[in-house]
Design a protein around this motif. Structure first.
Motif, PDB file in Angstrom:
ATOM      1  N   UNK A 120       0.830  -1.199   0.000  1.00 12.36           N
ATOM      2  CA  UNK A 120       0.000   0.000   0.000  1.00 12.36           C
ATOM      3  C   UNK A 120       0.870   1.257   0.000  1.00 12.36           C
ATOM      4  N   UNK A 121       1.998   1.222   0.710  1.00  8.08           N
ATOM      5  CA  UNK A 121       2.903   2.372   0.714  1.00  8.08           C
ATOM      6  C   UNK A 121       3.480   2.619  -0.678  1.00  8.08           C
ATOM      7  N   UNK A 122       3.859   1.550  -1.365  1.00  9.85           N
ATOM      8  CA  UNK A 122       4.391   1.738  -2.716  1.00  9.85           C
ATOM      9  C   UNK A 122       3.307   2.289  -3.641  1.00  9.85           C
ATOM     10  N   UNK A 123       2.080   1.782  -3.502  1.00 13.28           N
ATOM     11  CA  UNK A 123       0.979   2.275  -4.330  1.00 13.28           C
ATOM     12  C   UNK A 123       0.752   3.760  -4.082  1.00 13.28           C
ATOM     13  N   UNK A 124       0.782   4.168  -2.817  1.00 14.90           N
ATOM     14  CA  UNK A 124       0.588   5.587  -2.505  1.00 14.90           C
ATOM     15  C   UNK A 124       1.712   6.435  -3.102  1.00 14.90           C
ATOM     16  N   UNK A 125       2.947   5.961  -2.983  1.00 14.27           N
ATOM     17  CA  UNK A 125       4.071   6.697  -3.568  1.00 14.27           C
ATOM     18  C   UNK A 125       3.920   6.797  -5.086  1.00 14.27           C
ATOM     19  N   UNK A 126       3.391   5.752  -5.711  1.00 10.67           N
ATOM     20  CA  UNK A 126       3.162   5.743  -7.164  1.00 10.67           C
ATOM     21  C   UNK A 126       2.130   6.807  -7.548  1.00 10.67           C
ATOM     22  N   UNK A 127       1.038   6.911  -6.793  1.00  5.70           N
ATOM     23  CA  UNK A 127       0.012   7.913  -7.108  1.00  5.70           C
ATOM     24  C   UNK A 127       0.530   9.326  -6.836  1.00  5.70           C
ATOM     25  N   UNK A 128       1.332   9.494  -5.792  1.00  7.54           N
ATOM     26  CA  UNK A 128       1.972  10.791  -5.543  1.00  7.54           C
ATOM     27  C   UNK A 128       2.823  11.183  -6.741  1.00  7.54           C
ATOM     28  N   UNK A 129       3.528  10.207  -7.306  1.00  6.50           N
ATOM     29  CA  UNK A 129       4.385  10.478  -8.461  1.00  6.50           C
ATOM     30  C   UNK A 129       3.569  10.962  -9.654  1.00  6.50           C
ATOM     31  N   UNK A 130       2.427  10.320  -9.907  1.00  8.15           N
ATOM     32  CA  UNK A 130       1.577  10.782 -11.011  1.00  8.15           C
ATOM     33  C   UNK A 130       1.183  12.248 -10.817  1.00  8.15           C
ATOM     34  N   UNK A 131       0.920  12.616  -9.578  1.00  4.29           N
ATOM     35  CA  UNK A 131       0.539  14.001  -9.286  1.00  4.29           C
ATOM     36  C   UNK A 131       1.732  14.952  -9.432  1.00  4.29           C
ATOM     37  N   UNK A 132       2.923  14.481  -9.106  1.00  6.56           N
ATOM     38  CA  UNK A 132       4.095  15.355  -9.043  1.00  6.56           C
ATOM     39  C   UNK A 132       4.772  15.569 -10.387  1.00  6.56           C
ATOM     40  N   UNK A 133       4.675  14.600 -11.302  1.00  6.45           N
ATOM     41  CA  UNK A 133       5.379  14.699 -12.587  1.00  6.45           C
ATOM     42  C   UNK A 133       4.533  15.543 -13.534  1.00  6.45           C
TER      43      UNK A 133
END
Length: 330
Positions: A120-133
C-alpha cells in the motif's frame, strides 16, 4: 488526511483515462531503457529529491508519505472502496483489480488498503508520483492503476516513470546505500533494511542490486522444478557496474531456465538455489566468470528462499569482508 471520510470533493463529472493495455511478457526479463527514458529517469529522480526536501522528509525513514502528498497538492488519500461509482464504468476492460487511483481535478488519491502495508505504501508513492510529474497531468486527468502498472518491468512509459519516482521517495536515492554500505555485501543487508524503509523485502533487494556501486547481480527463480530439473528464471537484473563488465545478466540463463541440483555437473548458481530450496538458510559458493574484457573474475553466489521464490545474488569475491555482518533469519 489518510482514511478520512469522503467530503464534497466529487463534482459529478468524470474525466476519461487514456490508458492502453500493457504488453504481456514471459520468462526472464531484462529491460534495457531507451535513452529518452534514461533522461526522464534522471529528471524524475531530481523531482523526487526536491519533494523530499520540501516535505522535510529527506533522511526520515520510513518516508512520511502523507507529508509528501500534501506538498504535491493531494488533499485526501482514501481507501479504494471510496472510489466514486461514476468512475468504475470507465475502467478499461484490460485492467485487473484497481489498487490505486488518482483524480487530478479533485486532488484525491485512492489506495487499496487491503494490500499488505508495504504494498500500500508503494501504491501511494506511485500515485503521488503521477501528481508530481508535470507531464503526467498534461496527458491524463485520471489514473487507474492495477498490479501491472506497479510492476517494475512495466512497458508503459508513464507508469515506469511513476515507479521510478515512487522508489526514490521510499528509498531516498543514495541515502539507502549510504546505510547499506555500512553492512556486508550480502542478501542479509537489504533484508535487514526493508523494515527500516517501510518497503517489501522483494523491492528492497531489487533496489539494493540495481543501484549498487559494485558489480552485483540478482536472479529471481521459481521454486518448482520440471522433469528436466530446471526452474524458471523470473527475472535477472544487475548493477550498472556488473552490466558494463559482463553485459545483461539474463544471458547467463539460456531459455530463461536454471538447472538445479547438488551434482558436480550443476553450475554454482543452480547448486545454491537447490540448497536453499532444501532448507539450508544461507548457502554460498564461489564461481568464476570471464568478463567482456577477457579477465576471469571471482564471485560469490548466495541464495535465500522466502517460501515463494529463490533470490540468487552474485557479488564480487573479496578476501576482505567489509561492513558489519548480518545474519539472515530462517
Amino acid at each position: 488526511m489518510h482514511g478520512c471520510a469522503p467530503t464534497q470533493w466529487w463534482r459529478g463529472a468524470v474525466a476519461k483515462a487514456r490508458l492502453r493495455p500493457p504488453k504481456q511478457t514471459e520468462g526472464c526479463r531484462h529491460v534495457t531503457k531507451e535513452p529518452a527514458l534514461d533522461r526522464a529517469s534522471d529528471h524524475v529522480a531530481g523531482l523526487a529529491e526536491r519533494l523530499l526536501q520540501r516535505a522535510d522528509a529527506a533522511g526520515v525513514f520510513p518516508t512520511p508519505l502523507d507529508s509528501v502528498a500534501e506538498v504535491v497538492g493531494i488533499e485526501e488519500v482514501l481507501d479504494i472502496s471510496e472510489l466514486p461509482a461514476a468512475v468504475k464504468p470507465r475502467r478499461p476492460s484490460f485492467l485487473r483489480r484497481v489498487v490505486g487511483a488518482l483524480l487530478y481535478r479533485e486532488e484525491v488519491a485512492f489506495i487499496d488498503y487491503g494490500q499488505s502495508q508495504v504494498r500500500a505504501r508503494f501504491t501511494e508513492a506511485h500515485e503521488i508520483a503521477h501528481r508530481a510529474i508535470p507531464w503526467h497531468q498534461a496527458s491524463h486527468e485520471l489514473f487507474l492503476d492495477d498490479d501491472r502498472a506497479l510492476d517494475p518491468e512495466t512497458e508503459l512509459e508513464l507508469e515506469a516513470e511513476a515507479n521510478i519516482m515512487a522508489a526514490h521517495l521510499l528509498f531516498q536515492g543514495a541515502r539507502f546505500h549510504d546505510r547499506a554500505l555500512s553492512y556486508e555485501l550480502s542478501l542479509a543487508t537489504p533484508t535487514l533494511l526493508a523494515p527500516q524503509f517501510g518497503t517489501s523485502m522483494h523491492a528492497t533487494i531489487r533496489y539494493y542490486v540495481e543501484h549498487h556501486p559494485e558489480s552485483v547481480a540478482l536472479a529471481i527463480v521459481g521454486q518448482f522444478a520440471t522433469s528436466d530439473d530446471t526452474v524458471p528464471v523470473w527475472n535477472a537484473l544487475a548493477s550498472p557496474t556488473f552490466i558494463a563488465e559482463h553485459g545483461p545478466f539474463s544471458r547467463w540463463f539460456p531459455g530463461n531456465r536454471l538447472a538445479i541440483g547438488s551434482g558436480a555437473d550443476v553450475r554454482p548458481l543452480g547448486q545454491v538455489a537447490h540448497r536453499a530450496l532444501h532448507g539450508e538458510s544461507h548457502p554460498e559458493l564461489e564461481l568464476r566468470r570471464t568478463a567482456l574484457d577477457g579477465e576471469v573474475r571471482r564471485y560469490k553466489a548466495e541464495a535465500f528462499y522466502n517460501q515463494r521464490c529463490v533470490f540468487v545474488l552474485v557479488t564480487p569475491r573479496s578476501g576482505l569482508r567489509l561492513g558489519r555482518r548480518v545474519r539472515l533469519a530462517g
